[in-house]
Motif scaffolding. Structure first.
Motif, PDB file in Angstrom:
ATOM      1  N   GLN A 336       0.853  -1.190   0.000  1.00  0.00           N
ATOM      2  CA  GLN A 336       0.000   0.000   0.000  1.00  0.00           C
ATOM      3  C   GLN A 336       0.890   1.242   0.000  1.00  0.00           C
ATOM      4  N   PHE A 337       0.538   2.192  -0.871  1.00  0.00           N
ATOM      5  CA  PHE A 337       1.409   3.350  -1.088  1.00  0.00           C
ATOM      6  C   PHE A 337       0.602   4.636  -1.162  1.00  0.00           C
ATOM      7  N   GLU A 338       1.281   5.742  -0.871  1.00  0.00           N
ATOM      8  CA  GLU A 338       0.729   7.016  -1.314  1.00  0.00           C
ATOM      9  C   GLU A 338       1.468   7.378  -2.591  1.00  0.00           C
ATOM     10  N   THR A 340       1.378  10.009  -6.383  1.00  0.00           N
ATOM     11  CA  THR A 340       0.761  10.983  -7.280  1.00  0.00           C
ATOM     12  C   THR A 340       0.289  10.215  -8.509  1.00  0.00           C
ATOM     13  N   PRO A 371      -9.192  10.114  -4.530  1.00  0.00           N
ATOM     14  CA  PRO A 371      -8.019  10.958  -4.283  1.00  0.00           C
ATOM     15  C   PRO A 371      -8.141  11.745  -2.978  1.00  0.00           C
ATOM     16  N   LYS A 372      -7.006  11.914  -2.308  1.00  0.00           N
ATOM     17  CA  LYS A 372      -6.985  12.799  -1.134  1.00  0.00           C
ATOM     18  C   LYS A 372      -7.211  14.234  -1.588  1.00  0.00           C
ATOM     19  N   VAL A 395      -3.363  13.056  -5.637  1.00  0.00           N
ATOM     20  CA  VAL A 395      -2.620  12.194  -4.727  1.00  0.00           C
ATOM     21  C   VAL A 395      -3.599  11.211  -4.110  1.00  0.00           C
ATOM     22  N   ALA A 396      -3.250   9.932  -4.126  1.00  0.00           N
ATOM     23  CA  ALA A 396      -4.184   8.916  -3.654  1.00  0.00           C
ATOM     24  C   ALA A 396      -3.440   7.726  -3.069  1.00  0.00           C
ATOM     25  N   THR A 397      -4.199   6.920  -2.351  1.00  0.00           N
ATOM     26  CA  THR A 397      -3.658   5.676  -1.808  1.00  0.00           C
ATOM     27  C   THR A 397      -3.858   4.561  -2.826  1.00  0.00           C
ATOM     28  N   THR A 399      -3.516   0.425  -3.430  1.00  0.00           N
ATOM     29  CA  THR A 399      -3.351  -0.857  -2.749  1.00  0.00           C
ATOM     30  C   THR A 399      -3.152  -1.944  -3.788  1.00  0.00           C
ATOM     31  N   HIS A 435       5.211   7.949  -3.525  1.00  0.00           N
ATOM     32  CA  HIS A 435       5.825   8.809  -2.506  1.00  0.00           C
ATOM     33  C   HIS A 435       6.455   7.939  -1.414  1.00  0.00           C
ATOM     34  N   LEU A 438       2.526   3.025   2.770  1.00  0.00           N
ATOM     35  CA  LEU A 438       1.634   3.297   3.885  1.00  0.00           C
ATOM     36  C   LEU A 438       1.564   2.101   4.815  1.00  0.00           C
TER      37      LEU A 438
END
Lengths: 632, 300
Positions: A336-338, A340, A371-372, A395-397, A399, A435, A438
């Motif tokens: 799981q990542f943050e 762009t 998206p955040k 920017v989003a998570t 998975t 980035h 998570l």
């Protein structure tokens, strides 16, 4: 012809000496950002012309075209060389990323030429992804514009370390130093605000040739390099990459016979030598390098950028997509990542939908959360967003369905840049820059329970499964599902029926009928069905579930063979004729939006395990057929 | 530890190898288009490097027109044998039957032998990825073509609907029946090709070197009379010292007068010359967009 480019005399007199020098040239890839109005095509045209990349026949055409349609009177219009955008439009040829080539004594250059308007953001991102340097063009008469900010932001976002601020058309403002300084001050303030710490400003005229290849007498106050000097001497990313820890993504396992097992890939960063200790991720196994094999003989050492084949001293598992690293500085592994995300498709991002994520040679299933925030590419403001449209950046998570080795994009383009591929159309729909992780693999603990799913199923004396009925509204899913459950109950099977309408009264009452909400609806139902199969139940579901990718997503959540797709096949006309709930009438009259079959698509299963043609059999017969097939 | 910058040729080489390995990993049944020209020679050489010590894990395919130079056929068979690769030769049976030739049939010659022949061969063997040696510096429509160029089930190229290609990440996914054309030499220029041939000592067709050859001048092209199928219209073939900058069907490929008999001399001549490479090919003499149209229809 300019002397710095090519010494024709040397070519004529001593070709061997010339070839010797030229075999040691390095290569720089750069992108030019700006629009035709900024003189971008003129600049590229001049670079090609000055480096003698234009042949006599092309020059003759150019001279003729310049007189006919050029904007420079009798003089050569360099812009016509590279694009003739008007001509391309006339012929209906796409405006896209075009790659141009030229070379000087010191370097070969590849220029990615992309249009500058906002609707071509994805093209610019594509061109920037492989560039070491970006030339940001500014029209000296206009100063820093919205597009200047956008181009700078995108170049910086994609990790381009060298920015050249080419303040063009200096001839048209009389080489006015004060005007030049004003632009510079304004740009510097902007650059600081988005984290660009360094850039190289150069006052130029693409048309008149000032400070392109030779220092201009018109700008004695300019103490920096000419554009060409800078391009020829700027530090290459490759040099920097070589100084980082060793990483190589495995592309292909080379196994011609039992005596040779090599791992082929392109070295992403660092260098590797025979005898060095390495680690393979995600497994974490270690070994040492036994050989670096090439057609021209084994190497002692290889560096970033080379495509090599490595052999290990020990037989450890290693396959396509895995990463070989220096043993002492491995990369991270996470699921799981943050990141762009840059959206590149006409169809907007659907949060929660499963896409293919390809990072280097590694392809996994991945979902992008809502998206955040989205970034306004003109002002860099953060905006609230539920999805991302074509050219939107947010920017989003993310998975993934399994652990992947990676690096942050800022450290490595190869290990931190990925593309997203639509599972149905196979189009490349987005690009992403990682980035950070998570949820690191090392932190995930799956609570191991003592009563296993096999135990649950064994107590019920049955094989858990999901009978997934899909079809149009009014096709008869719920009716058939209900009869199937009754039949199974009579056979002492433990079942549970999840019905579309019922679930929307509780679990999913916060969801509507947009594409994104439909995806989330199915995802939640899939998760619930999965828990129920873990509990040993036979789950029957009755959802329209119109999209293939979501049905496939649910299938992939289950154990192999547990998901049974049942297509309740009723033609639209027939379902509309029945219209049990009166919904088709409402949809036709426009009172109901996003209704499947009317203004929202239904993607029929391509190869369902069971297909029920409701125009040929009754609900009772259908239920019999299903139970007989499943419980012989 | 002393590090070094890779030269431009080393980087181009690595890029091409990377591309070939991606294709072999992702495609079900790849093939390498082999036209026997200098670009094909470089591509084949790179394939040997990419998969060493294995032989390249795909066959070579020559879409033959029966009108190539005799020297080309000789090298073709030898090169495949030396690489340890299977060589497939396809001649469009319709063109064979109708006796299509460049003298009587004009544009139909290219259409039937090359464009149709290629489609037939790909369909016949079910290849889903085909390597081609085209370069972006050859002409305008190539400049924006992707390295992995997607084709529909009917082999059409849609320039408006190309996949974005970022970093070194290539999307090779496709539905059944669709295919990819893949161009590992996209970023090479003509000079890069020659320099690499020189540096790596790659065997090329002797026609690239100057020699005394029987020629006639027709429609502004200097043509070589390579065999007795060349219908002379009262012309008398003249022995001239010529070479070819590009090779295709001999009745369509113009020679240039030259004394360059070594590779350095060829490169020298190329660097000092003032006309672009494809000028010697009759196929491009139509309007600028002709290549783009041909490619949309399935030409390589």
């Amino acid at each position: 012809m300019n002397e710095i480019y090519r010494t024709d005399a040397l070519i004529a007199e001593d070709i061997d000496a010339y070839l010797e020098t030229h075999q040691h040239k390095t290569m720089l890839r750069f992108i030019t950002c700006g629009s035709v109005d900024d003189g971008k095509s003129t600049l590229i045209g001049r670079l090609l012309y000055d480096s003698k990349m234009i042949f006599e026949d092309q020059l003759a055409t150019l001279e003729a075209d310049s007189k006919r349609v050029g904007t420079q009177g009798e003089a050569i219009d360099f812009a016509l060389l590279v694009d003739g955008l008007a001509a391309e439009r006339e012929q209906g040829i796409t405006i896209d990323v075009a790659y141009r080539f030229f070379a000087t004594e010191k370097r070969k250059f590849i220029v990615a030429d992309t249009p500058g308007h906002e609707q071509y953001t994805r093209n610019m991102v594509t061109g920037a992804s492989t560039a070491d340097l970006a030339v940001i063009l500014i029209d000296a008469r206009k100063g820093v514009l919205t597009q200047t900010r956008r181009h700078s932001y995108l170049a910086h976002l994609l990790g381009i370390r060298h920015l050249v601020l080419a303040i063009n058309k200096m001839d048209l403002i009389g080489y006015d130093r004060a005007a030049y300084d004003r632009i510079l001050t304004e740009y510097r303030a902007f650059a600081d605000s988005i984290g660009i710490t360094d850039f190289t400003p150069i006052p130029i005229s693409g048309l008149a040739g000032d400070n392109i290849t030779t220092r201009s007498a018109n700008t004695p106050w300019h103490d920096g390099p000419t554009l060409m000097e800078h391009l020829e001497t700027v530090e290459l990313d490759q040099t920097l990459d070589q100084q980082k820890p060793f990483r190589m993504q495995v592309q292909w396992v080379n196994r011609p016979n039992l005596d040779f097992r090599g791992f082929a890939g392109t070295i992403a960063s660092g260098h590797v030598s025979v005898g060095e200790e390495i680690r393979v991720l995600p497994s974490g196994k270690t070994s040492t390098i036994a050989r670096i094999a090439t057609l021209d003989g084994d190497l002692d050492m290889a560096v970033a950028g080379q495509a090599v084949t490595l052999c290990f001293a020990d037989e450890i598992d290693c396959s396509r997509g895995q990463v070989i690293t220096a043993a002492k500085s491995p990369v991270e592994v996470a699921d799981q990542f943050e990141a762009t995300v840059i959206w590149m498709d006409e169809d907007a991002l659907i949060p929660g939908r499963s896409y293919w994520l390809k990072l280097g040679p590694q392809t996994v299933s991945a979902a992008v959360a809502a998206p955040k925030y989205q970034v306004n590419v003109n002002t860099m403001e953060h905006l609230a967003a539920k999805s991302l449209d074509l050219n939107a950046i947010g920017v989003a998570t993310i998975t993934t369905d399994r652990d992947i080795p990676f690096s942050p994009y800022a450290d490595s383009r190869d290990l931190g840049g990925f593309i997203l591929i639509d599972k149905m159309t196979n189009r490349t729909v987005g690009a992403g820059l990682i980035h950070f992780a998570l949820r690191r693999a090392s932190n995930i603990h799956w609570q191991a329970t003592d009563i296993s799913r096999d135990h649950h199923a064994g107590m019920k004396n049955q094989k858990p499964m999901v009978l997934w009925m899909t079809g149009l509204s009014g096709s008869g899913k719920s009716t058939i599902a209900n009869i199937v459950e009754k039949k199974l109950a009579r056979m002492n099977r433990h079942t549970f029926l999840l019905d579309g309408d019922n679930v929307r009264h509780g679990l999913n009452k916060d969801l509507g009928f947009t594409d994104a909400d439909r995806v989330e609806n199915i995802r939640r139902v899939g998760e619930v069905a999965k828990l129920m199969t873990d509990a040993g139940l036979i789950v029957i579901t009755a959802f329209i579930s119109p999209f293939r990718s979501e049905r496939d997503m649910v299938r992939s959540m289950m154990q192999p063979g547990e998901f049974v797709e049942i297509f309740i096949d009723t033609p639209l006309e027939e379902a509309e004729k029945r219209d049990v709930k009166g919904l088709y009438a409402k949809a036709r009259s426009g009172q109901l939006k996003n209704f499947t079959g009317i203004d929202s698509p239904y993607e029929a299963p391509e190869s369902p395990q069971i297909r029920i043609d409701t125009t040929k059999m009754s609900a009772e017969e259908a239920a019999d057929l299903i139970t007989e097939k499943l419980i012989p | 530890m002393s590090l070094r910058s890779l030269t431009h040729l080393q980087r181009l080489e690595a890029e091409a190898i990377h591309i070939m390995r991606e294709v072999v990993s992702e495609a079900e049944k790849p093939v390498m288009l082999y036209s026997v020209g200098k670009d094909s020679a470089v591509m084949l050489h790179l394939a040997k490097k990419a998969f060493y010590p294995s032989p390249p894990p795909f066959p070579l395919l020559h879409v033959d027109t029966t009108w190539k130079f005799r020297d080309m056929y000789a090298l073709r068979d030898r090169a495949a044998r030396k690489a340890g690769m299977q060589l497939l030769v396809h001649q469009n049976p319709d063109a064979v039957r109708q006796g299509i030739n460049p003298f009587d049939h004009g544009g139909l010659h290219t259409d039937m032998w090359k464009t149709e022949g290629l489609k037939q061969a790909l369909d016949l063997h079910g290849f889903d990825a085909a390597f081609g040696g085209a370069r972006r510096d050859e002409e305008k429509s190539r400049a924006k073509e992707r390295i992995f160029s997607f084709r529909t089930a009917s082999h059409r190229w849609d320039p408006k609907n190309q996949r974005p290609e970022l970093w070194r990440v290539y999307n090779a996914r496709k539905a059944k029946g669709e295919s990819m054309r893949v161009f590992p030499l996209s970023n090479w220029t003509e000079l890069d090709i020659w320099q690499y041939i020189h540096l790596e000592n790659i065997e090329i067709v002797p026609l690239y070197y100057a020699a005394e050859r029987p020629t006639v001048i027709r429609d502004g092209l200097m043509l070589m009379v390579d065999d007795d199928r060349f219908p002379l219209q009262g012309e008398e073939p003249v022995m001239r010292s010529v070479r070819f900058r590009t090779l295709g069907c001999y009745p369509l490929t113009g020679a240039v007068e030259s004394r360059a008999t070594t590779l350095p001399e060829i490169i020298q001549e190329m660097l000092l010359t003032t006309t672009s490479e494809r000028q010697g090919r009759a196929i491009d003499h139509d309007q600028a967009a002709s290549m783009e149209k041909k490619k949309q229809e399935g030409y390589f």
